[in-house]
Scaffold this active site. Structure first.
Site, PDB file in Angstrom:
ATOM      1  N   HIS A 188       4.787   5.710  11.571  1.00  0.00           N
ATOM      2  CA  HIS A 188       4.148   5.708  10.297  1.00  0.00           C
ATOM      3  C   HIS A 188       3.304   6.743  10.079  1.00  0.00           C
ATOM      4  CE1 HIS A 188       3.183   3.983   6.588  1.00  0.00           C
ATOM      5  NE2 HIS A 188       2.867   2.760   6.779  1.00  0.00           N
ATOM      6  N   ARG A 204      11.101   3.910   3.680  1.00  0.00           N
ATOM      7  CA  ARG A 204      11.067   2.969   4.683  1.00  0.00           C
ATOM      8  C   ARG A 204      12.005   1.978   4.607  1.00  0.00           C
ATOM      9  NH1 ARG A 204       5.708  -1.114   4.711  1.00  0.00           N
ATOM     10  NH2 ARG A 204       4.898   0.909   5.228  1.00  0.00           N
ATOM     11  N   LYS A 233      25.857  -3.112  -1.294  1.00  0.00           N
ATOM     12  CA  LYS A 233      27.416  -3.453  -1.305  1.00  0.00           C
ATOM     13  C   LYS A 233      28.176  -2.483  -0.254  1.00  0.00           C
ATOM     14  CE  LYS A 233      26.559  -2.487  -6.105  1.00  0.00           C
ATOM     15  NZ  LYS A 233      26.820  -1.357  -6.928  1.00  0.00           N
ATOM     16  N   ARG A 250       0.620  -1.308   0.128  1.00  0.00           N
ATOM     17  CA  ARG A 250      -0.121   0.136   0.000  1.00  0.00           C
ATOM     18  C   ARG A 250       0.749   1.284  -0.095  1.00  0.00           C
ATOM     19  NH1 ARG A 250      -2.690  -3.939   1.597  1.00  0.00           N
ATOM     20  NH2 ARG A 250      -0.792  -4.446   2.513  1.00  0.00           N
ATOM     21  N   THR A 251       1.868   1.535   0.906  1.00  0.00           N
ATOM     22  CA  THR A 251       2.383   2.691   1.140  1.00  0.00           C
ATOM     23  C   THR A 251       3.389   2.877  -0.075  1.00  0.00           C
ATOM     24  OG1 THR A 251       2.678   2.091   3.440  1.00  0.00           O
ATOM     25  CG2 THR A 251       4.009   3.990   2.701  1.00  0.00           C
TER      26      THR A 251
END
Ligand code: CP
Length: 322
Positions: free
Chosen positions: A130, A102, A81, A52-53
């Site tokens: 959030h 995120r 890396k 969703r986000t």
């Protein structure tokens, strides 16, 4: 003016009022805003899974007429890396106008914001916060009740690791006369630093483990998933999973005007037999996430004047006599 959105407390009531108004205007007629973000680029840097986000952010920027770059998997970025998060932030800043991050580790978006030259949006940092989910939740609650105050809100499930409920209670407790019922097993109750702050502010907050006993008094029941990925001891998760399952039978004790919200994804905490009930608002909530994120990016990118002008033109057209 809002520069980054890292914590829900970054948003003043004035900012919030404007974001919610713009989101409401967009929800009425999304296509009218299709050029507001022309030429702007959003970077979505997702170091943790999301449906969703990430997709609602991308959809939001595309619906504003802008473009999107990014990755959805840490292994597909140079972090794999050994690049530092700060270097990633410095470089991506020169490729975009706003970034949504995120990360499984709390406060990573904050570190990225400290060196970024464009606005950084916290799209979920570990078990911390959030904030854009909260904007989504607020747009939804306001659409349903026409207000954000004087509501009884039940938060149910994993209140310890659930970042969505941390941001939500911090924001909703700023509105007058809201009451909270924290429904969770002892081991998954709301973190003490949050409840202590609510106590200090005199917020009406009751702790219980009993969903069936609480449901009849609620305006909003906010269900959450037990956050499996945050448990160090998986056997502890197994003991707690399935502790609350909202089904048709339990919903029968709720008021007819209550709504059920859930940030999603769900596992088993809302039975699918609830989906057809008029009180099940969680899929609509996910849709409002696009409008909330469009409005947020308008604010962060300094595009409010253009968006307000579009809304004003519409009001004039609607008001003009035939
Ligand atoms: N609500 C939410 O954050 O969902 P995703 O994890 O799918 O983005």
């Amino acid at each position: 003016m809002l520069h980054h959105l890292l914590n829900i407390s970054d948003i003043t009531k004035t900012d919030l009022e404007h974001i919610l108004t713009v989101a409401g205007n967009i929800a009425n007629q999304p296509s009218r805003f299709c050029e507001v973000g022309k030429g702007k680029i959003l970077a979505t840097l997702f170091f943790e899974p999301s449906t969703r986000t990430r997709l609602s952010f991308e959809s939001a920027m595309l619906r504003l007429g802008g473009g999107v770059i990014g990755f959805s998997d840490m292994s597909a970025s140079s972090s794999a890396k050994g690049e530092t998060i700060e270097d990633t932030s410095r470089v991506v800043s020169s490729y975009c106008d706003v970034m949504a991050v995120r990360h499984p580790t709390a406060f990573t978006p904050h570190k990225m914001a400290s060196v970024a030259t464009v606005p950084v949006i916290n799209a979920g940092d570990g078990a911390n916060e959030h904030p854009t989910q909260t904007l989504t939740d607020l747009v939804t609650i306001r659409q349903r009740f026409g207000r954000l105050d004087n509501l009884t809100i039940g938060l149910c499930g994993d209140l310890k690791y659930g970042r969505t409920v941390h941001s939500l209670i911090k924001m909703m407790s700023r509105f007058k006369s809201n009451r909270f019922v924290l429904i969770a097993p002892d081991k998954l109750q709301m973190p003490r630093e949050i409840t202590r702050a609510l106590d200090r502010d005199g917020v009406n907050c009751r702790v219980t483990g009993d969903l069936e006993g609480a449901i009849g008094k609620l305006d909003v029941l906010y269900m959450t998933r037990i956050q499996r990925e945050r448990f160090e001891d998986k056997s502890e998760y197994e003991k707690l999973s399935g502790v609350y399952i909202l089904d048709k039978e339990k919903l029968a004790a709720a008021r007819r005007d209550m709504i059920v919200l859930h940030p999603l994804p769900r596992v088993d905490e809302i039975s699918t037999d609830v989906d057809g009930d008029e009180r099940a608002w969680y899929f609509r909530q996910a849709q409002f996430g696009v409008y909330a994120r469009m409005a947020l990016m308008i604010e962060l990118l300094g595009l409010s004047a253009a968006a307000d002008e579009i809304a004003e033109e519409r009001r004039v057209v609607v008001a003009r006599p035939a």
